[in-house]
Design a protein around this motif. Structure first.
Motif, PDB file in Angstrom:
ATOM      1  N   SER A 211     -98.547  12.187  71.733  1.00  0.00           N
ATOM      2  CA  SER A 211     -98.884  13.471  71.093  1.00  0.00           C
ATOM      3  C   SER A 211     -98.203  14.629  71.804  1.00  0.00           C
ATOM      4  O   SER A 211     -97.715  15.567  71.158  1.00  0.00           O
ATOM      5  CB  SER A 211    -100.402  13.676  71.098  1.00  0.00           C
ATOM      6  N   ALA A 212     -98.159  14.582  73.135  1.00  0.00           N
ATOM      7  CA  ALA A 212     -97.518  15.655  73.894  1.00  0.00           C
ATOM      8  C   ALA A 212     -96.032  15.744  73.570  1.00  0.00           C
ATOM      9  O   ALA A 212     -95.495  16.839  73.380  1.00  0.00           O
ATOM     10  CB  ALA A 212     -97.732  15.432  75.393  1.00  0.00           C
ATOM     11  N   LEU A 213     -95.356  14.600  73.507  1.00  0.00           N
ATOM     12  CA  LEU A 213     -93.928  14.602  73.166  1.00  0.00           C
ATOM     13  C   LEU A 213     -93.704  15.185  71.769  1.00  0.00           C
ATOM     14  O   LEU A 213     -92.786  15.995  71.560  1.00  0.00           O
ATOM     15  CB  LEU A 213     -93.381  13.179  73.227  1.00  0.00           C
ATOM     16  N   LEU A 214     -94.529  14.787  70.829  1.00  0.00           N
ATOM     17  CA  LEU A 214     -94.377  15.301  69.467  1.00  0.00           C
ATOM     18  C   LEU A 214     -94.671  16.801  69.401  1.00  0.00           C
ATOM     19  O   LEU A 214     -94.041  17.532  68.633  1.00  0.00           O
ATOM     20  CB  LEU A 214     -95.290  14.528  68.508  1.00  0.00           C
ATOM     21  N   ALA A 244     -89.045  13.263  65.245  1.00  0.00           N
ATOM     22  CA  ALA A 244     -90.244  12.443  65.430  1.00  0.00           C
ATOM     23  C   ALA A 244     -89.865  11.017  65.815  1.00  0.00           C
ATOM     24  O   ALA A 244     -90.436  10.425  66.736  1.00  0.00           O
ATOM     25  CB  ALA A 244     -91.089  12.454  64.166  1.00  0.00           C
ATOM     26  N   TYR A 245     -88.884  10.456  65.111  1.00  0.00           N
ATOM     27  CA  TYR A 245     -88.439   9.094  65.441  1.00  0.00           C
ATOM     28  C   TYR A 245     -87.876   9.028  66.860  1.00  0.00           C
ATOM     29  O   TYR A 245     -88.086   8.042  67.577  1.00  0.00           O
ATOM     30  CB  TYR A 245     -87.370   8.644  64.451  1.00  0.00           C
ATOM     31  N   LEU A 246     -87.159  10.054  67.277  1.00  0.00           N
ATOM     32  CA  LEU A 246     -86.583  10.065  68.624  1.00  0.00           C
ATOM     33  C   LEU A 246     -87.673  10.115  69.681  1.00  0.00           C
ATOM     34  O   LEU A 246     -87.592   9.430  70.713  1.00  0.00           O
ATOM     35  CB  LEU A 246     -85.635  11.259  68.778  1.00  0.00           C
ATOM     36  N   CYS A 247     -88.708  10.931  69.457  1.00  0.00           N
ATOM     37  CA  CYS A 247     -89.816  11.006  70.412  1.00  0.00           C
ATOM     38  C   CYS A 247     -90.516   9.654  70.537  1.00  0.00           C
ATOM     39  O   CYS A 247     -90.819   9.195  71.648  1.00  0.00           O
ATOM     40  CB  CYS A 247     -90.817  12.074  69.981  1.00  0.00           C
ATOM     41  N   HIS A 248     -90.796   9.032  69.402  1.00  0.00           N
ATOM     42  CA  HIS A 248     -91.445   7.723  69.430  1.00  0.00           C
ATOM     43  C   HIS A 248     -90.594   6.714  70.199  1.00  0.00           C
ATOM     44  O   HIS A 248     -91.111   5.949  71.023  1.00  0.00           O
ATOM     45  CB  HIS A 248     -91.689   7.228  68.005  1.00  0.00           C
ATOM     46  N   ASP A 249     -89.295   6.705  69.939  1.00  0.00           N
ATOM     47  CA  ASP A 249     -88.451   5.700  70.572  1.00  0.00           C
ATOM     48  C   ASP A 249     -88.268   5.971  72.064  1.00  0.00           C
ATOM     49  O   ASP A 249     -88.155   5.036  72.860  1.00  0.00           O
ATOM     50  CB  ASP A 249     -87.084   5.642  69.880  1.00  0.00           C
ATOM     51  N   LEU A 250     -88.235   7.241  72.452  1.00  0.00           N
ATOM     52  CA  LEU A 250     -88.148   7.573  73.873  1.00  0.00           C
ATOM     53  C   LEU A 250     -89.337   6.988  74.631  1.00  0.00           C
ATOM     54  O   LEU A 250     -89.180   6.335  75.674  1.00  0.00           O
ATOM     55  CB  LEU A 250     -88.091   9.095  74.056  1.00  0.00           C
ATOM     56  N   LEU A 251     -90.534   7.205  74.104  1.00  0.00           N
ATOM     57  CA  LEU A 251     -91.720   6.683  74.776  1.00  0.00           C
ATOM     58  C   LEU A 251     -91.768   5.167  74.691  1.00  0.00           C
ATOM     59  O   LEU A 251     -92.043   4.487  75.694  1.00  0.00           O
ATOM     60  CB  LEU A 251     -92.979   7.294  74.159  1.00  0.00           C
ATOM     61  N   ASP A 252     -91.497   4.612  73.511  1.00  0.00           N
ATOM     62  CA  ASP A 252     -91.571   3.155  73.353  1.00  0.00           C
ATOM     63  C   ASP A 252     -90.569   2.442  74.253  1.00  0.00           C
ATOM     64  O   ASP A 252     -90.863   1.364  74.789  1.00  0.00           O
ATOM     65  CB  ASP A 252     -91.338   2.769  71.895  1.00  0.00           C
ATOM     66  N   THR A 253     -89.384   3.022  74.423  1.00  0.00           N
ATOM     67  CA  THR A 253     -88.378   2.410  75.290  1.00  0.00           C
ATOM     68  C   THR A 253     -88.861   2.364  76.734  1.00  0.00           C
ATOM     69  O   THR A 253     -88.707   1.350  77.426  1.00  0.00           O
ATOM     70  CB  THR A 253     -87.048   3.186  75.195  1.00  0.00           C
TER      71      THR A 253
END
Length: 302
Positions: A211-214, A244-253
């Motif tokens: 949530s913070a990244l988004l 949004a996709y970039l934030c998700h992938d940054l954290l997931d990676t």
């Protein structure tokens, strides 16, 4: 300790891998296009039709015989199959970078079925990009995923008219019990002074960090506030927006790599958009895994 930053970071820029990193660093448009294509390859499923991208910096040799490209999005759609909504969003972003008012795009003659594009930017530098068919999608260079994500996020997120939001990740083998302050100290540019206040770290759940990244992205995307009249809630990021996709992938990676047993954060980590701590200019998260520790900085310094 491994330090990963974007390919456009002003202070500790990460060099492009291989021969691309031997010459002058890429311009912002060049780095964005290269990063988008490498990330598109990383996001491609194993069953996707094969393709490969090759690049040459500062190669204007065919500019005089090349022709303008009227619709980059249509041209790329026929060359880079988008397997899902995330890839399609990244493909649209790539097309917008190639069609920006700050660059010129031309198509050069190429052998066989290859597609060669020349991108000239405001610094009068030219990126030569060639897309070719391949038995499978050629994977991006090793350790390029996080720098690509950081490069594309910094290309879109801005603190003000002059300063982008920047990201840094530090990764190292775990060498004992993890004290967040100790790892924060290890990863600072300059050693903290004795009279500096130590940061106060607190546990943060992965969903709260997401949530913070988004919310950082929400506050940094200038396009969201373009039509906002200042009343009511600030516009949210559409779920299918590339940021949004970039934030998700940054954290997931990071989560997939470190497999953290604990996460602790301090500073600018706006879990709730309305509760942004505007006094903090850097948010830091320490992810402690069984074998590796990662420290992520989110920098909104003006």
């Amino acid at each position: 300790m491994q330090r990963l930053t974007s390919y456009t970071e002003s202070w500790n820029r990460r060099p492009l891998p291989g021969p691309l990193g031997a010459g002058p660093p890429p311009t912002v448009p060049q780095a964005a296009v290269i990063s988008a294509l490498w990330l598109l390859a990383a996001w491609s499923p194993a069953t996707a039709p094969g393709w490969r991208a090759s690049f040459a910096l500062d190669d204007p040799s065919q500019w005089g015989t090349a022709e303008p490209v009227p619709d980059p999005d249509l041209l790329l759609a026929g060359r880079l199959p988008a397997g899902d909504a995330r890839s399609r969003s990244l493909q649209r972003y790539l097309a917008s970078e190639l069609d920006s008012k700050y660059v010129q795009l031309r198509r050069a003659p190429a052998p066989g079925d290859d597609l060669t594009l020349l991108l000239r930017d405001w610094k009068d530098r030219t990126l030569r990009l060639t897309l070719s068919a391949a038995p499978s999608v050629e994977p991006p260079p090793p350790d390029s995923r996080l720098p690509c994500l950081m490069t594309l996020l910094s290309d879109q997120l801005w603190v003000n008219n002059n300063n982008p939001v920047t990201f840094r990740a530090f990764l190292a083998d775990r060498d004992g019990p993890v004290d967040p302050i100790d790892w924060w100290t290890r990863t600072r540019e300059d050693a903290p002074l004795e009279d500096d206040d130590e940061p106060e770290f607190a546990p943060i759940a992965p969903d709260d960090l997401r949530s913070a990244l988004l919310n950082v992205a929400r506050g940094g995307l200038t396009e969201l506030g373009a039509d906002w009249d200042g009343t009511g809630d600030y516009p949210a990021i559409p779920d299918d927006h590339i940021a949004a996709y970039l934030c998700h992938d940054l954290l997931d990676t990071l989560l997939d790599r470190v497999q953290p047993e604990s996460l602790h954060g301090t500073g600018f980590l706006p879990v709730d958009f309305a509760d942004e701590d505007m006094e903090a200019e850097i948010g830091t998260v320490v992810l402690a895994g069984p074998r590796e520790v990662a420290v992520l900085d989110i920098d909104v310094t003006c």
